[in-house]
Each structure stands twice: as C-alpha cells, then as structure tokens.
Design an enzyme around this catalytic site. Structure first.
Site, mmCIF file in Angstrom:
data_model
loop_
_atom_site.group_PDB
_atom_site.id
_atom_site.type_symbol
_atom_site.label_atom_id
_atom_site.label_comp_id
_atom_site.label_asym_id
_atom_site.label_seq_id
_atom_site.Cartn_x
_atom_site.Cartn_y
_atom_site.Cartn_z
ATOM 1 C CB SER A 148 -21.608 59.249 -65.055
ATOM 2 O OG SER A 148 -22.195 58.002 -64.707
ATOM 3 C CE1 TYR A 161 -17.277 58.076 -61.763
ATOM 4 C CE2 TYR A 161 -19.548 57.311 -61.875
ATOM 5 C CZ TYR A 161 -18.374 57.674 -62.513
ATOM 6 O OH TYR A 161 -18.299 57.652 -63.888
HETATM 7 P P1 NDP Z 1 -11.158 54.577 -68.633
HETATM 8 O O1 NDP Z 1 -10.682 54.188 -67.290
HETATM 9 O O2 NDP Z 1 -10.852 53.670 -69.767
HETATM 10 O O3 NDP Z 1 -10.640 56.032 -69.011
HETATM 11 C C1 NDP Z 1 -10.369 57.021 -68.055
HETATM 12 C C2 NDP Z 1 -9.167 57.798 -68.535
HETATM 13 O O4 NDP Z 1 -8.873 58.853 -67.622
HETATM 14 C C3 NDP Z 1 -7.906 56.959 -68.656
HETATM 15 O O5 NDP Z 1 -7.395 57.132 -69.950
HETATM 16 C C4 NDP Z 1 -6.956 57.528 -67.616
HETATM 17 O O6 NDP Z 1 -5.624 57.486 -68.124
HETATM 18 C C5 NDP Z 1 -7.469 58.966 -67.484
HETATM 19 N N1 NDP Z 1 -7.186 59.548 -66.191
HETATM 20 C C6 NDP Z 1 -7.570 59.088 -64.975
HETATM 21 N N2 NDP Z 1 -7.079 59.873 -64.016
HETATM 22 C C7 NDP Z 1 -6.371 60.852 -64.624
HETATM 23 C C8 NDP Z 1 -5.597 61.948 -64.162
HETATM 24 N N3 NDP Z 1 -5.462 62.212 -62.855
HETATM 25 N N4 NDP Z 1 -5.000 62.744 -65.086
HETATM 26 C C9 NDP Z 1 -5.132 62.478 -66.392
HETATM 27 N N5 NDP Z 1 -5.847 61.469 -66.887
HETATM 28 C C10 NDP Z 1 -6.447 60.656 -66.004
HETATM 29 O O7 NDP Z 1 -12.724 54.772 -68.498
HETATM 30 P P2 NDP Z 1 -13.840 55.458 -69.450
HETATM 31 O O8 NDP Z 1 -13.355 55.620 -70.811
HETATM 32 O O9 NDP Z 1 -15.081 54.706 -69.195
HETATM 33 O O10 NDP Z 1 -14.005 56.858 -68.750
HETATM 34 C C11 NDP Z 1 -14.180 58.062 -69.460
HETATM 35 C C12 NDP Z 1 -15.169 58.932 -68.713
HETATM 36 O O11 NDP Z 1 -16.460 58.343 -68.822
HETATM 37 C C13 NDP Z 1 -14.891 59.047 -67.209
HETATM 38 O O12 NDP Z 1 -15.052 60.396 -66.809
HETATM 39 C C14 NDP Z 1 -15.971 58.182 -66.584
HETATM 40 O O13 NDP Z 1 -16.299 58.624 -65.302
HETATM 41 C C15 NDP Z 1 -17.102 58.362 -67.572
HETATM 42 N N6 NDP Z 1 -18.138 57.326 -67.566
HETATM 43 C C16 NDP Z 1 -17.822 56.018 -67.797
HETATM 44 C C17 NDP Z 1 -18.814 55.059 -67.799
HETATM 45 C C18 NDP Z 1 -18.521 53.598 -68.003
HETATM 46 O O14 NDP Z 1 -19.416 52.764 -67.758
HETATM 47 N N7 NDP Z 1 -17.319 53.235 -68.447
HETATM 48 C C19 NDP Z 1 -20.234 55.428 -67.622
HETATM 49 C C20 NDP Z 1 -20.442 56.831 -67.429
HETATM 50 C C21 NDP Z 1 -19.436 57.733 -67.417
HETATM 51 P P3 NDP Z 1 -4.329 57.419 -67.150
HETATM 52 O O15 NDP Z 1 -4.634 56.369 -66.125
HETATM 53 O O16 NDP Z 1 -3.208 57.041 -68.070
HETATM 54 O O17 NDP Z 1 -4.178 58.784 -66.581
#
Ligand code: NDP
Length: 255
Positions: A148, A161
């Site tokens: 990020s 974070y």
């Molecule tokens: P989402 O919340 O849509 O996606 C995150 C995903 O991670 C979900 O599908 C969730 O599925 C999964 N997840 C969370 N915890 C666990 C776990 N313990 N085990 C397995 N899966 C897990 O957000 P984003 O698509 O935005 O996030 C993707 C990445 O991008 C993240 O690492 C985030 O930090 C990063 N990011 C996002 C930004 C933004 O503005 N959106 C900016 C910069 C970076 P489930 O709950 O079913 O497990």
C-alpha cells in the site's frame, strides 16, 4: 488489452473473495490462467469459481484463513493436486483497521499483523518450492504482493496498518535477493485509494466511510479493483527476464 502469455499459468490468489483479489482472479482466468481462490468466505469463492468455470475458465475455491499456517499448507496441497504446479502467487488478502494508537486496540493490531504480514509469509512459504521449480524448468514464475502507499505516507490512525505494509514492502524487496537469482520475479504493488470492501471493517466512525475515509473518496475519487487487476496481469505477462519490482499506483488526484 491482450495478455496471451498468461495462458497455461497456474495462479494462487489470496483475498479472492472481494476487491482486488477477486478482480485479479477474474482477469487472470479470462486470459487462460488456472486460478486457486483463497479467502475465508466460502460462498463468495464458490460464486466466483462458478462464474469463471461458466466462462470456460478453470477455478478452484479454497476457503482458508491465511493466518493459520497449517490450514494454508493444507490448501496449498489441494491447489497443487488439482491444478498442478503453481507459478504465480498474488498476495491480496489484507485488513485495514485504523484507530488512534492511544485507543490501545491490541485486538486490531494483532489482526493486521497476523493477516498482512504473517499471513503473507504463510502463503509464500507454501508456494516457494513450486515457484522455484517452475522457474528452474524455464517457466515464468511470479510472486506479486499487494502492499500500500500507506507503507510510505503517514495518515492519522493508520500507524499499525502502515507498519504492516512497510514490512510487506521491505519483505518484497528483500525476497528479490533470494528469488531473483533463481529466476523467480517478485513485484510489490502499492496502490492508493481504491474502491473495495477494505474500509467496511473500520469500527471507528470518525475514520470510516462516514468519516475520514468517506471524505477522501469524495475528494480524490478512488481507483477500481479492476484497474489494480490490470496491473497484476501486466506484471505477470512481461518477458520472464523483466521484473517490475515496485509499482506505486495512485488516483490522479491523490498526492
Ligand atoms: P477487500 O476487503 O475487498 O479484500 C481483502 C480480501 O482479503 C477479502 O477478500 C478478504 O476475504 C481477504 N481476507 C481478509 N482477511 C483474511 C484472512 N485472515 N484469510 C484469508 N483472506 C482474508 O479489500 P482490497 O481488495 O482493497 O484489499 C486487497 C489488498 O489491497 C489488501 O492487502 C489491502 O491492504 C491492499 N490495499 C487496498 C487499498 C484500498 O484503498 N482498497 C489501498 C492500498 C492497498 P474474507 O473476508 O472472505 O477472508
């Protein structure tokens, strides 16, 4: 854009239940990669797998909590047994739970560290042998980590974070010294504000979609998950001697 070189690749995508992970899985599958879908919400993964299968692709839903090392080892075994050797790993699973440090939310600190750092390590460990073996046999092999912009830029409430993402960015850079000489590429992608479910888990109203985050969305205008997926596909489809090491991608209006 056409990503013909993705055909025949075998990919594992974490965080595939939503956002960037789901979008990346769809796009990679659309271009001919077999995809293993990892996240906790089984129904979401099954729906996505069905959608990919219906479009003629190959997908496997593998519900797992990435913080559980043994469980990750178990689903890795299934992915390899059913789809074959993995040559592309996308670590998109992550959680963002901002709170001022003085609130002492040790529960949320632990969830972020466990998911965003330890979870990524668990997944890397489970597929390292596959990546190295694929590369040794002359195939393209990729590890792509979604860090990020928070790894570099400070926001109030986001200290932990940001620290987890700084750790991931450093992990990606360091792993190139181990993987690069063995022809496995490592790419660290640092997105800015992107419209996904990430902010839905914030339990401090002042910082969530009805507070600071919502204001940022209105002010800046976020990227889409599909735009990040496009970058993932671009990175993975370069010639195998070309490693895009670090990508910072921001909405044009985000400083
Ligand atoms: P989402 O919340 O849509 O996606 C995150 C995903 O991670 C979900 O599908 C969730 O599925 C999964 N997840 C969370 N915890 C666990 C776990 N313990 N085990 C397995 N899966 C897990 O957000 P984003 O698509 O935005 O996030 C993707 C990445 O991008 C993240 O690492 C985030 O930090 C990063 N990011 C996002 C930004 C933004 O503005 N959106 C900016 C910069 C970076 P489930 O709950 O079913 O497990």
């Amino acid at each position: 854009m056409s990503y013909t070189t993705l055909s025949g690749r075998t990919a594992v995508i974490t965080g595939a239940a939503s956002g960037m992970g789901a979008a990346a899985a769809l796009l990679l599958a659309e271009h001919g990669a077999s995809v293993a879908l990892l996240a906790r919400r089984e129904e979401r993964l099954k729906e996505l797998a069905d959608r990919i299968d219906a479009a003629g692709g190959r997908a496997l839903a593998l519900p797992v909590d990435v913080t559980d090392r043994d469980a990750v080892t178990g689903v890795a075994r299934r992915a390899k047994a059913e789809l074959g050797r993995v040559d592309l790993v996308v670590n998109a699973a992550g959680v963002m739970l901002p709170n001022p440090i003085e609130h002492g939310r040790a529960d949320e600190w632990a969830r972020m560290i466990d998911t965003n750092v330890t979870g990524v390590l668990n997944v890397i460990e489970a597929f390292t042998a596959d990546l190295i073996s694929a590369a040794a046999d002359g195939h393209t092999a990729d590890l792509i980590n979604i860090s990020s912009i928070g790894a570099h830029v400070a926001f109030p409430g986001y200290a932990v974070y940001g620290a987890t993402k700084a750790a991931l960015t450093q992990l990606s850079a360091s792993l190139r010294t181990e993987f690069g000489p063995r022809d496995v590429r490592v790419t660290n992608i640092e997105p800015g504000l992107t419209d996904t479910e990430l902010g839905n888990h914030i339990d401090n109203p002042g910082l969530g979609s009805d507070g600071q985050l919502g204001e940022l969305f209105d002010l800046i205008g976020p990227l889409t998950a599909e735009q990040i997926a496009d970058l993932v596909a671009y990175v993975a489809s370069r010639p195998r001697t070309v490693n895009l090491r670090q990508i910072v991608v921001l909405p044009t209006r985000q400083a």
